[in-house]
Motif scaffolding. Structure first.
Motif, PDB file in Angstrom:
ATOM      1  N   SER A 129       0.814  -1.221   0.000  1.00  0.00           N
ATOM      2  CA  SER A 129       0.000   0.000   0.000  1.00  0.00           C
ATOM      3  C   SER A 129       0.845   1.267   0.000  1.00  0.00           C
ATOM      4  CB  SER A 129      -0.956   0.007   1.194  1.00  0.00           C
ATOM      5  OG  SER A 129      -1.767  -1.124   1.177  1.00  0.00           O
ATOM      6  N   GLY A 130       1.859   1.330  -0.835  1.00  0.00           N
ATOM      7  CA  GLY A 130       2.688   2.525  -0.948  1.00  0.00           C
ATOM      8  C   GLY A 130       3.795   2.630   0.073  1.00  0.00           C
ATOM      9  N   LYS A 131       3.948   1.667   0.946  1.00  0.00           N
ATOM     10  CA  LYS A 131       5.014   1.697   1.936  1.00  0.00           C
ATOM     11  C   LYS A 131       6.325   1.295   1.275  1.00  0.00           C
ATOM     12  CE  LYS A 131       1.921   0.512   5.680  1.00  0.00           C
ATOM     13  NZ  LYS A 131       1.573  -0.505   6.677  1.00  0.00           N
ATOM     14  N   GLU A 132       7.405   1.905   1.731  1.00  0.00           N
ATOM     15  CA  GLU A 132       8.716   1.593   1.189  1.00  0.00           C
ATOM     16  C   GLU A 132       9.532   0.859   2.238  1.00  0.00           C
ATOM     17  OE1 GLU A 132      12.473   3.945  -0.767  1.00  0.00           O
ATOM     18  OE2 GLU A 132      10.475   4.816  -0.883  1.00  0.00           O
TER      19      GLU A 132
END
Length: 107
Positions: free
Chosen positions: A5-8
């Motif tokens: 979900s867009g986490k790096e």
């Protein structure tokens, strides 16, 4: 990864030599008042030059000139974002030094 979900992810960087690492430093000169970060960067540059057998004298790594030495590829910013840049792999070094008697202000 599409499932994050867009986490790096946090990851270390890979640099060919320590001298090519990027230092995360403060915008203001007082953030390295004792010159330890500049001195560390200068030593890394000197070691790389010695390993490469460089006979050229580079003013940027003059052993007696820590105060005027500018760190190559430095990422200059204020705040605790420096920690995030190192964790994200956008910088390799963050050296936090203080002057004797410094009191940390927690906000």
């Amino acid at each position: 990864d599409n499932n994050n979900s867009g986490k790096e992810n946090i990851r270390p960087t890979t640099i060919p030599t320590p001298a090519q690492g990027r230092f995360c430093i403060g915008v203001e000169r007082y953030s390295d008042a004792l010159g330890q970060t500049r001195r560390t960067a200068r030593i890394l540059q000197q070691q790389q030059q010695q390993q490469q057998g460089s006979d050229a004298t580079d003013h940027a790594v003059d052993a007696d000139d820590d105060d005027s030495y500018e760190i190559p590829n430095a990422l200059r910013l204020d705040s605790q974002a420096k920690y995030g840049l190192v964790a994200r792999g956008d910088g390799e070094y963050y050296v936090r030094t203080t002057q004797p008697g410094y009191v940390e202000w927690i906000w």
